[in-house]
Design a protein around this motif. Structure first.
Motif, PDB file in Angstrom:
ATOM      1  N   ASN A 278     -22.505 -45.144  65.137  1.00 38.10           N
ATOM      2  CA  ASN A 278     -22.896 -43.767  64.803  1.00 38.10           C
ATOM      3  C   ASN A 278     -23.031 -43.593  63.303  1.00 38.10           C
ATOM      4  N   TYR A 316     -18.140 -40.088  67.310  1.00 35.81           N
ATOM      5  CA  TYR A 316     -18.431 -41.166  68.258  1.00 35.81           C
ATOM      6  C   TYR A 316     -19.455 -40.705  69.307  1.00 35.81           C
ATOM      7  N   LEU A 317     -20.630 -40.309  68.834  1.00 38.81           N
ATOM      8  CA  LEU A 317     -21.616 -39.665  69.713  1.00 38.81           C
ATOM      9  C   LEU A 317     -22.276 -40.617  70.710  1.00 38.81           C
ATOM     10  N   GLU A 318     -22.269 -41.916  70.387  1.00 37.60           N
ATOM     11  CA  GLU A 318     -22.870 -42.911  71.320  1.00 37.60           C
ATOM     12  C   GLU A 318     -21.803 -43.864  71.830  1.00 37.60           C
ATOM     13  N   GLY A 319     -20.539 -43.362  72.010  1.00 34.24           N
ATOM     14  CA  GLY A 319     -19.440 -44.308  72.160  1.00 34.24           C
ATOM     15  C   GLY A 319     -19.207 -44.891  70.776  1.00 34.24           C
ATOM     16  N   ASP A 327     -16.817 -46.047  75.537  1.00 37.18           N
ATOM     17  CA  ASP A 327     -16.954 -44.820  76.335  1.00 37.18           C
ATOM     18  C   ASP A 327     -16.526 -43.574  75.576  1.00 37.18           C
ATOM     19  N   SER A 329     -16.521 -40.285  73.063  1.00 37.32           N
ATOM     20  CA  SER A 329     -17.524 -39.262  72.732  1.00 37.32           C
ATOM     21  C   SER A 329     -17.082 -38.580  71.443  1.00 37.32           C
ATOM     22  N   GLY A 330     -17.948 -37.754  70.889  1.00 35.10           N
ATOM     23  CA  GLY A 330     -17.617 -37.078  69.636  1.00 35.10           C
ATOM     24  C   GLY A 330     -16.702 -35.886  69.895  1.00 35.10           C
ATOM     25  N   THR A 331     -15.957 -35.512  68.851  1.00 34.54           N
ATOM     26  CA  THR A 331     -15.028 -34.389  68.993  1.00 34.54           C
ATOM     27  C   THR A 331     -15.045 -33.546  67.728  1.00 34.54           C
TER      28      THR A 331
END
Ligand code: ADP
Ligand code: 5SP
Length: 459
Positions: A278, A316-319, A327, A329-331
């Motif tokens: 990312n 972590y938008l694409e893992g 696996d 995700s973004g936060t």
């Protein structure tokens, strides 16, 4: 004037530069977009290359050229040399379980570092081959040869045998940078049998000639080509903010760890590298959410206070690949009434992206690699917010060369090197750069680390 060309067939697009072989001066350039997705028919790279070459005014007058390209992509070929299925790219994470299996089968991550300098994650070609053997047995059965994006394009240009170079071979998981040889035993263990592999050329060797007689040099993986293009100095860590985020430095000896990929470079040395999934697209995605362009995102980010009032974006938008969380995700962490503004979100996106890359630089430093300056390149380095916020996050001066296509530039420099027959690559004119300095703001990374640890093991 003798002309050379460099090609960058990267994730999002294909770029071509034509430069003076002696001075490196830019003569002309062209580009074309690649299809979106993590699985791409190599024919689309050929089409984009043809379009980019036409956009650059053709290559009939160049004496030599070379291809730099996105690393790791699995191009499977049958006995006629035809593509078996669309290539799985470096950012395709479907082989994450295969990677975990391969790591445990060899005895753990340290065994992989000893064998090939790196611990394979889903990006590595060897894990994609295991996935193919397990999930597409008919395609696996048809496959007799495997190569990488730069190898495939180079072969299309020469019409001859398949070749690769040390830098790209080192990202397969079945070539050892320290011994300089293939580990066909690991390939056979992963795929069930060995495959025809491209011959690994030395950095200034020729792969062949085009139909019009231009020398085609060995080419390289895109990060190794960028290292040739930026002409970095000892103590520089290069951070590339493209589709991937990478941090790398030149090393005279092989250097890899559980986190650092111990790659080879394109000059006969080594290129310890940390890669994230990312980078520039974190800014693209945030701008899209705010319905603005990336330039406005930059102005907004700079209008918010350092630390974005405690708002943190874990990107972590694409893992993610580093840390290895395919696996994830973004936060968004720390949202309050007063931080619920476009400016705070824009700042959090830039800071989150930079904190993830600062973690990557730290992993190199932990291996003993000096980082007195960070040199930033890639599309994301065009953002003024990235440039100005970077030294507060990295905690050291940040050098930004005048924007250029450094992967294509490095490929062009390699082509000039192969043409010259000299021992070293040509010394081209020094780049014009600007240095950004600012006091570090440690609280930004502290808060990011806190938020990252909270979400690391949640999907
Ligand atoms: N001024 C800018 N600000 C922020 N991002 C930018 C800017 N210019 C280009 N980008 C981004 O850079 C990315 C492309 O960078 P590039 O290094 O060419 O990627 P790749 O080599 O992976 O294809 C795109 O996601 C694009 O939106
Ligand atoms: O996988 C890696 C490095 O190991 C990536 O850096 C790819 O090589 C893609 O590069 P970009 O298209 O983002 O430049």
């Amino acid at each position: 004037m003798t002309l050379v060309a460099g090609i960058d067939s990267s994730t999002q697009s294909c770029k071509v530069v034509v430069r003076d072989a002696d001075t490196g001066a830019l003569v002309r350039s062209g580009r074309a977009v690649h299809p979106v997705g993590t699985e791409v028919d190599p024919a689309a790279w050929q089409q984009a290359l043809d379009t980019a070459i036409a956009d650059a005014g053709g290559l009939d007058d160049v004496a030599a050229l070379a291809v730099g390209a996105q690393q790791h992509g699995m191009v499977c070929l049958d006995e006629s040399g035809d593509v078996v299925r669309p290539a799985l790219l470096w950012n395709d994470t479907r082989s994450a379980a295969a990677a975990a299996d391969l790591v445990s089968e060899l005895g753990g991550p340290e065994a992989w570092v000893d064998a090939v300098g790196s611990v394979p994650v889903a990006s590595f070609t060897i894990t994609k081959l295991r996935w193919l053997a397990e999930h597409e047995p008919a395609n696996a059965a048809r496959t007799t040869a495997v190569c990488l994006p730069h190898d495939w394009l180079t072969q299309r240009l020469t019409g001859g045998d398949r070749h690769t170079d040390r830098s790209d071979a080192s990202g397969t998981g079945y070539w050892s940078p320290s011994s300089g040889s293939y580990r066909e035993d690991l390939l056979a263990q992963a795929f069930g049998r060995t495959l025809e592999l491209p011959r690994v050329l030395e950095p200034s060797a020729a792969a062949g000639h085009t139909a019009s007689g231009a020398l085609v040099a060995a080419g390289a993986g895109d990060n190794a080509a960028a290292a040739l293009g930026v002409q970095a100095e000892p103590g520089d860590v290069v951070v590339s903010i493209g589709t991937s985020g990478t941090a790398f430095a030149s090393s005279v000896k092989p250097a890899g760890s559980l986190v650092v990929n111990g790659f080879a470079d394109a000059q006969g040395r080594f290129l310890p590298l940390v890669c994230t999934l990312n980078a520039a697209r974190v800014l693209d995605a945030t701008a899209r959410m705010l319905r603005i362009g990336v330039d406005e995102l930059s102005s907004l980010a700079l209008s918010a206070p350092p630390g974005a009032g405690g708002l943190v974006l874990v990107p972590y938008l694409e893992g993610e690949r580093t840390p290895n969380r395919p696996d994830a995700s973004g936060t968004l962490h720390g949202l309050r009434l007063d931080t619920a503004t476009p400016a705070h979100l824009a700042r959090a996106a830039v800071e989150g992206l930079l904190c993830s890359l600062a973690d990557a630089v730290d992993a190199l430093v932990e291996l003993g690699i000096p980082a007195s300056r960070v040199v930033i390149v890639g599309g994301g380095a065009r953002s003024e917010a990235v440039r100005r916020i970077a030294p507060t996050v990295f905690g050291c001066p940040v050098v930004v060369p005048e924007p250029s296509e450094f992967v294509a530039d490095g490929a062009a420099r390699q082509a000039a090197w192969a043409l010259s027959g000299a021992i070293d690559p040509p010394q081209w004119s020094a780049l014009t750069s600007r240095c950004y300095e600012a006091l570090p703001v440690p609280s930004v990374r502290e808060r990011y680390t806190y938020a990252r640890e909270l979400v690391l093991d949640r999907p």
